[in-house]
Scaffold this motif. Sequence first.
Motif, PDB file in Angstrom:
ATOM      1  N   SER A 149      25.911  43.698  54.898  1.00 49.89           N
ATOM      2  CA  SER A 149      26.252  45.090  54.604  1.00 49.89           C
ATOM      3  C   SER A 149      27.739  45.395  54.780  1.00 49.89           C
ATOM      4  N   ASN A 150      28.465  44.579  55.529  1.00 48.46           N
ATOM      5  CA  ASN A 150      29.897  44.846  55.688  1.00 48.46           C
ATOM      6  C   ASN A 150      30.770  43.587  55.619  1.00 48.46           C
ATOM      7  N   ARG A 151      30.227  42.477  55.158  1.00 53.78           N
ATOM      8  CA  ARG A 151      31.005  41.248  55.010  1.00 53.78           C
ATOM      9  C   ARG A 151      30.987  40.830  53.544  1.00 53.78           C
ATOM     10  N   TYR A 152      32.173  40.482  53.038  1.00 53.61           N
ATOM     11  CA  TYR A 152      32.328  40.197  51.620  1.00 53.61           C
ATOM     12  C   TYR A 152      33.136  38.926  51.399  1.00 53.61           C
ATOM     13  N   LEU A 153      32.848  38.237  50.318  1.00 53.19           N
ATOM     14  CA  LEU A 153      33.663  37.135  49.834  1.00 53.19           C
ATOM     15  C   LEU A 153      34.302  37.603  48.539  1.00 53.19           C
ATOM     16  N   ASN A 154      35.549  37.208  48.317  1.00 46.90           N
ATOM     17  CA  ASN A 154      36.158  37.569  47.046  1.00 46.90           C
ATOM     18  C   ASN A 154      37.150  36.511  46.609  1.00 46.90           C
ATOM     19  N   ILE A 155      37.373  36.523  45.313  1.00 52.28           N
ATOM     20  CA  ILE A 155      38.343  35.625  44.706  1.00 52.28           C
ATOM     21  C   ILE A 155      38.980  36.370  43.536  1.00 52.28           C
ATOM     22  N   ARG A 156      40.225  36.128  43.314  1.00 49.01           N
ATOM     23  CA  ARG A 156      40.925  36.680  42.150  1.00 49.01           C
ATOM     24  C   ARG A 156      41.211  35.517  41.210  1.00 49.01           C
ATOM     25  N   TYR A 157      40.938  35.716  39.938  1.00 52.06           N
ATOM     26  CA  TYR A 157      41.229  34.682  38.945  1.00 52.06           C
ATOM     27  C   TYR A 157      41.737  35.352  37.675  1.00 52.06           C
ATOM     28  N   ASN A 182      58.949  23.702  24.605  1.00 50.52           N
ATOM     29  CA  ASN A 182      60.248  24.113  24.054  1.00 50.52           C
ATOM     30  C   ASN A 182      61.164  24.707  25.133  1.00 50.52           C
ATOM     31  N   ASN A 183      61.190  24.067  26.292  1.00 46.35           N
ATOM     32  CA  ASN A 183      62.008  24.478  27.437  1.00 46.35           C
ATOM     33  C   ASN A 183      61.666  25.854  27.992  1.00 46.35           C
ATOM     34  N   GLN A 184      60.513  26.385  27.668  1.00 43.96           N
ATOM     35  CA  GLN A 184      60.045  27.668  28.200  1.00 43.96           C
ATOM     36  C   GLN A 184      58.753  27.438  28.980  1.00 43.96           C
ATOM     37  N   ILE A 185      58.595  28.152  30.087  1.00 45.29           N
ATOM     38  CA  ILE A 185      57.342  28.070  30.834  1.00 45.29           C
ATOM     39  C   ILE A 185      56.231  28.645  29.964  1.00 45.29           C
ATOM     40  N   VAL A 186      55.124  27.931  29.885  1.00 47.31           N
ATOM     41  CA  VAL A 186      53.989  28.366  29.074  1.00 47.31           C
ATOM     42  C   VAL A 186      53.345  29.589  29.724  1.00 47.31           C
ATOM     43  N   SER A 187      53.126  30.616  28.919  1.00 47.70           N
ATOM     44  CA  SER A 187      52.437  31.830  29.371  1.00 47.70           C
ATOM     45  C   SER A 187      51.079  31.909  28.714  1.00 47.70           C
ATOM     46  N   VAL A 188      50.182  32.607  29.366  1.00 49.26           N
ATOM     47  CA  VAL A 188      48.848  32.824  28.820  1.00 49.26           C
ATOM     48  C   VAL A 188      48.514  34.306  28.990  1.00 49.26           C
ATOM     49  N   SER A 189      47.827  34.870  28.017  1.00 50.25           N
ATOM     50  CA  SER A 189      47.443  36.278  28.107  1.00 50.25           C
ATOM     51  C   SER A 189      45.979  36.395  28.503  1.00 50.25           C
ATOM     52  N   GLY A 190      45.667  37.515  29.114  1.00 51.87           N
ATOM     53  CA  GLY A 190      44.308  37.770  29.576  1.00 51.87           C
ATOM     54  C   GLY A 190      44.306  38.927  30.542  1.00 51.87           C
ATOM     55  N   GLU A 191      43.387  38.859  31.501  1.00 51.03           N
ATOM     56  CA  GLU A 191      43.326  39.918  32.507  1.00 51.03           C
ATOM     57  C   GLU A 191      42.947  39.332  33.862  1.00 51.03           C
ATOM     58  N   TRP A 192      43.439  39.985  34.913  1.00 52.53           N
ATOM     59  CA  TRP A 192      43.121  39.576  36.270  1.00 52.53           C
ATOM     60  C   TRP A 192      41.751  40.121  36.633  1.00 52.53           C
ATOM     61  N   ILE A 193      40.918  39.273  37.209  1.00 56.97           N
ATOM     62  CA  ILE A 193      39.569  39.658  37.633  1.00 56.97           C
ATOM     63  C   ILE A 193      39.486  39.501  39.148  1.00 56.97           C
ATOM     64  N   PHE A 194      38.944  40.511  39.791  1.00 62.52           N
ATOM     65  CA  PHE A 194      38.718  40.485  41.229  1.00 62.52           C
ATOM     66  C   PHE A 194      37.205  40.417  41.417  1.00 62.52           C
ATOM     67  N   PHE A 195      36.688  39.252  41.784  1.00 59.96           N
ATOM     68  CA  PHE A 195      35.257  39.008  41.893  1.00 59.96           C
ATOM     69  C   PHE A 195      34.846  39.132  43.354  1.00 59.96           C
ATOM     70  N   ILE A 196      33.863  39.989  43.630  1.00 62.07           N
ATOM     71  CA  ILE A 196      33.420  40.239  45.002  1.00 62.07           C
ATOM     72  C   ILE A 196      31.927  39.972  45.106  1.00 62.07           C
ATOM     73  N   LYS A 197      31.541  39.346  46.205  1.00 61.82           N
ATOM     74  CA  LYS A 197      30.127  39.128  46.512  1.00 61.82           C
ATOM     75  C   LYS A 197      29.881  39.633  47.925  1.00 61.82           C
ATOM     76  N   ASP A 198      28.973  40.608  48.075  1.00 61.67           N
ATOM     77  CA  ASP A 198      28.651  41.064  49.425  1.00 61.67           C
ATOM     78  C   ASP A 198      27.583  40.149  49.999  1.00 61.67           C
ATOM     79  N   ILE A 199      27.856  39.653  51.208  1.00 56.52           N
ATOM     80  CA  ILE A 199      26.926  38.715  51.833  1.00 56.52           C
ATOM     81  C   ILE A 199      26.151  39.373  52.978  1.00 56.52           C
TER      82      ILE A 199
END
Length: 163
Positions: free
Chosen positions: A66-74, A47-64
């Motif tokens: 003792s001081n190096r980490y991988l992360n992704i936000r979804y 309907n000529n409007q950008i589709v929005s979605v509700s939810g929450e931002w998640i910041f996912f972290i994996k320590d590989i």
Amino acid sequence: MSLPTKIKFIYLILFMMNTFSIQSVFAETTEVFCATNDKKWEWLRANNQIVSVSGEWIFFIKDITSNRYLNIRYFKINGDWSDIEGFQKECIKNFGPSYVFAQVADSMFSNWYLIGVSNNSLAKGIFELNNWCIFCSRSLKPFTIEKINYFNYFNLEEYFNQF
């Protein structure tokens, strides 16, 4: 605690405070766009409007280490796979068969994020995987970003276990 250890600890606390404050800035709704594997994109509209979605931002972290980490936000939607599949079908219907990725962004200038559901399972798409090291020496890369394309759903826990 030696002085260098205290400084490292202070940096870690400041980094964590910054991470949590950034996460809380994000809205509880965001907008859906459609993308191709070669990174062409269009806003998904109804309907000529950008589709929005509700939810929450998640910041996912994996320590590989003792001081190096991988992360992704979804973005974890308030819905299930049928909602995500509906977005994907609308993308293909509106823009053609190459627009297979339904993803989210807060604006045309923000990063691209994947859409997920409550169990850390994410839909296919293009995203950034951040690899960072809190106390690495200057000779090591303290932070890298990898752009990765995924063509199937995947589970973050399983994906990060390979590192």
